[in-house]
Design an enzyme around this catalytic site. Structure first.
Site, short mmCIF file in Angstrom:
data_model
loop_
_atom_site.label_atom_id
_atom_site.label_comp_id
_atom_site.label_asym_id
_atom_site.label_seq_id
_atom_site.Cartn_x
_atom_site.Cartn_y
_atom_site.Cartn_z
CE LYS A 159 17.59 74.60 54.27
NZ LYS A 159 18.71 74.16 55.12
CE LYS A 213 25.09 74.38 60.29
NZ LYS A 213 25.54 74.15 58.97
CG ASN A 245 11.54 84.70 46.05
OD1 ASN A 245 12.41 85.35 46.63
ND2 ASN A 245 11.69 83.43 45.72
N GLY A 246 12.55 87.82 44.88
CA GLY A 246 13.65 88.13 43.97
C GLY A 246 14.07 89.59 44.09
CD GLU A 289 24.03 78.46 59.67
OE1 GLU A 289 23.48 79.13 58.78
OE2 GLU A 289 24.39 77.28 59.49
CB CYS A 318 10.64 86.41 49.59
SG CYS A 318 11.37 87.98 50.00
CG HIS A 326 51.65 82.17 59.51
ND1 HIS A 326 52.97 82.44 59.23
CD2 HIS A 326 51.52 80.83 59.50
CE1 HIS A 326 53.61 81.30 59.01
NE2 HIS A 326 52.76 80.30 59.19
CD1 TRP A 354 15.95 87.00 55.07
CD2 TRP A 354 16.65 87.93 53.16
NE1 TRP A 354 17.31 87.23 55.18
CE2 TRP A 354 17.76 87.80 54.03
CE3 TRP A 354 16.86 88.49 51.90
CZ2 TRP A 354 19.05 88.21 53.67
CZ3 TRP A 354 18.14 88.89 51.56
CH2 TRP A 354 19.21 88.75 52.44
NE ARG A 384 11.32 80.57 49.46
CZ ARG A 384 12.14 80.00 48.60
NH1 ARG A 384 12.43 78.72 48.75
NH2 ARG A 384 12.65 80.66 47.59
CD GLU A 436 28.79 72.93 57.83
OE1 GLU A 436 29.19 73.84 57.08
OE2 GLU A 436 27.59 72.73 58.05
O1 M6R Z 1 20.94 75.71 49.05
P1 M6R Z 1 22.42 75.77 49.06
O2 M6R Z 1 23.07 74.49 49.49
O3 M6R Z 1 22.99 76.23 47.75
O4 M6R Z 1 22.79 76.85 50.15
C1 M6R Z 1 24.11 77.24 50.35
C2 M6R Z 1 24.24 78.04 51.64
O5 M6R Z 1 23.41 79.15 51.62
C3 M6R Z 1 23.92 77.19 52.86
O6 M6R Z 1 24.72 76.05 52.94
C4 M6R Z 1 24.11 78.03 54.14
O7 M6R Z 1 25.45 78.33 54.32
C5 M6R Z 1 23.52 77.30 55.35
N1 M6R Z 1 22.68 78.19 56.08
C6 M6R Z 1 24.53 76.82 56.31
O8 M6R Z 1 23.96 76.17 57.39
#
Ligand code: M6R
Length: 612
Positions: free
Chosen positions: A607, A489, A102-103, A492, A2, A508, A76, A27, A485
């Site tokens: 984000k 990518k 927000n929260g 997501e 949010c 396994h 959000w 956000r 990673e």
């Molecule tokens: O702001 P942060 O680095 O703490 O965020 C951690 C994760 O939420 C962030 O890396 C998330 O996995 C990304 N969307 C990945 O691309």
């Protein structure tokens, strides 16, 4: 999660609020709304489900809402489905109090029951409506001012919040309160701004105040006054934001993600140069002296998502270089498992936003046990940056795309430099190797530039991937961390099911999933593990897998096994994550585009995850 904005001044508020929300849409973007007030006339609220575009249309880009004071929100969803009814701003029954939040309010049910007994009715499923009505309840019951009513509410609610509130009796004023959710306040030229994040106000001001936990503020008449929970005024220093407004714009790129991929060389150079002088590492700006480094008995890296993946790389690199035990843990697990920490441990929290709820809670847990904490953080003034004992800033600048790229890359650099300095200071690496490895890290930006120059080639394989149901990433050692990673990518932003496995684990269980045409992306940059990984490639190929191999130039015989090969420049193997990740970021991007998806704002994500 949010985004909130607020403005009070001489200009029309609605266009400023909408512009601010457009900068915060990363956000949350399932609904949006604004509340604007002209003088002492009643507040008008307009909300729209879906992207901000809908709100722009409903308000004629803000022109349909006159007034110089207002608040806005992009949501959000946590409590209640994404709908116009659940969108913010929320209001008390008589519009006495209007608020955005927000929260998460954890004891919302108990408060809802209490307010229902007092005669309040509810039109939404949100915890925000409850907190708004609680403020109204205290304000009227005790016949007190906004600060006291908000303070009483803060004492009564459990959870996290950044609140921006307007009261009917106080035209031209916005009241804000904060606990564990970010909020910055800007002042310039007799006007005041409030927002969840700096980019929302960057085109107006770079002078901001950071409001602390359990504090409130009153914005109005071009001034800001801060208060603690007792209602006593608190003095604050203005901080100047050094990012320029352009850094938070797309700058000619179609998407923020592509722009941020291109910004990686600069972000890495800036981060590297912040602590490397004349070819040697100097961590004095981080506050880590040689004596502190020598005394550390164990390093525990705690983070979420991609930041956690950089921790996985750090574990390999730091243990190898500095021969110090390194644990890497997911913040959401660490915080609840009563971790055993020793007085000489160092807990490293890695976070782009510096606001991730689980990472922040992990930091506090470590601090409560009296352990030294180090934040590797991008956002200056964020909660983790302010609460950690030491901070190593990644100088990536604002990162807007939900999928992280340049923040990840700069976090890796911090990890490498820490590992090298620990090794040198603790005597596990001689001077010659130390200096030559620092020079190796210095060469990364240029090598990334070469990979990016060649990016169009990846579109071919992205087209093949765009139609797949599942993708598997495999690798060993650092290549496993890179695979994690790469897989994140991919999933997501392209919504293709993808998993990463340590290549040795395949047999396994996972190998039973491999059938004709299954895509396996094999990361094979680690020379000492190359042959082993290649055997795993052969195993999956003989079961029908279509293999994409990623390795460095020179390993051309990978083409005997891989159906498609991607080469990156050669570099010391410990740092290969920095190069191999770039084609994986680009693949995720091109697959997402190929599937016609919104790269920068993938569904269900936001984000910064400031709620649990
Ligand atoms: O702001 P942060 O680095 O703490 O965020 C951690 C994760 O939420 C962030 O890396 C998330 O996995 C990304 N969307 C990945 O691309």
């Amino acid at each position: 999660m949010c985004g909130i904005v607020g403005f009070t001044g001489r200009h029309e508020a609605a266009p400023i609020l909408l512009e601010g929300l457009s900068k915060l849409e990363y956000r949350g973007y399932d609904s949006a709304g604004i509340a604007v007030r002209k003088g002492d006339t009643p507040v008008r609220i307009v909300k729209a489900k879906g992207r901000l575009k809908g709100l722009y249309e409903k308000t004629d880009s803000g022109k349909a809402m006159e007034g110089t004071c207002g608040i806005g929100h992009t949501r959000w969803a946590t409590h209640g489905e994404p709908s116009e009814n659940n969108a913010h701003p929320h209001c008390s029954d008589d519009m006495n109090v209007v608020a955005v939040h927000n929260g998460i309010i954890e004891n919302y049910q108990e408060l809802r029951d209490k307010l229902s007994r007092k005669g309040y009715t509810f039109y939404s499923q949100t915890d925000t409506e409850i907190v708004t009505k609680l403020v109204d309840y205290y304000y009227k019951k005790y016949n007190i001012g906004p600060i006291d009513a908000i303070a009483k509410t803060m004492v009564r609610v459990r959870g996290s919040y950044a609140l921006a509130i307007m009261f009917k009796d106080y035209p031209g004023h916005i009241w804000v309160a904060r606990k564990d959710s970010p909020m910055v306040i800007g002042v310039t030229d007799g006007e005041c701004y409030v927002a969840s994040d700096v980019p929302a106000m960057l085109s107006y001001t770079r002078n901001v105040y950071y409001i602390d936990n359990l504090e409130m503020a009153d914005l109005g008449n071009g001034e800001v006054h801060f208060y603690n929970l007792d209602g006593d005024e608190v003095k604050k220093e203005l901080t100047e934001i050094t990012w320029d407004a352009e850094a938070a714009e797309k700058g000619g790129f179609e998407h923020f993600m592509m722009k941020e991929i291109h910004e990686q060389p600069k972000a890495i150079r800036d981060t590297f140069n912040s602590v490397v002088k004349d070819g040697r590492i100097d961590l004095s700006s981080v506050g880590l002296t040689d004596d502190i480094i020598k005394d550390i008995s164990q390093v525990i890296i705690v983070a979420c998502g991609s930041a956690y993946h950089t921790g996985m790389v750090d574990q390999y690199v730091m243990e190898e270089f500095a021969r110090i035990p390194v644990r890497v843990e997911l913040a959401s697990e660490f915080r609840y498992r009563n971790p055993i920490l020793n007085p000489n441990d160092l807990v490293v929290i890695v976070s782009q936003s510096g606001e991730t709820a689980d990472s922040l809670a992990a930091l506090r847990e470590a601090k409560a046990q009296g352990i030294r904490t180090l934040g590797i953080v991008n956002v200056v003034g964020s909660s983790i940056a302010r609460e950690a004992d030491n901070v190593f800033y990644t100088l990536a600048g604002p990162e807007i795309a939900v999928a992280t790229t340049k923040a990840y890359s700069t976090q890796l650099i911090c990890g490498y430099l820490l590992a090298l300095q620990f090794a040198y200071v603790r005597g596990t690496m001689d001077e010659e190797r130390y200096l030559s490895l620092i020079a190796e890290v210095a060469s990364i930006p240029e090598k990334i530039e070469k990979i990016i120059e060649d990016k169009e080639r990846l579109q071919f394989i992205a087209a093949r991937l765009a139609n797949s149901q599942d993708v598997f990433f495999i690798g060993r050692g650092i290549d496993y961390a890179i695979s994690m990673e790469g897989s994140l990518k991919m999933k997501e932003i392209s919504y293709i099911h993808s998993e990463a496995y340590a290549a040795g684990e395949l047999k396994h269980g996972t190998i039973s999933l491999i059938e004709d045409g299954t895509i396996v992306i094999s990361v094979a940059t680690q020379d000492d593990l190359y042959e082993k990984t290649k055997s795993n490639m052969v195993e999956v190929k003989s079961r029908g897998a279509f293999i994409v191999g990623i390795t460095h130039y020179g390993n051309f015989e990978i083409e005997n096994t891989a159906n498609y090969s991607i080469y990156v420049p050669k570099l010391d193997t410990h740092f290969m994550a920095s190069l191999a990740v770039v084609p994986l970021q680009l693949l995720g991007y091109y697959v997402s585009i190929g599937r016609g998806l919104d790269v920068d704002k993938p569904r269900n994500l936001a984000k910064s995850v400031t709620v649990e």
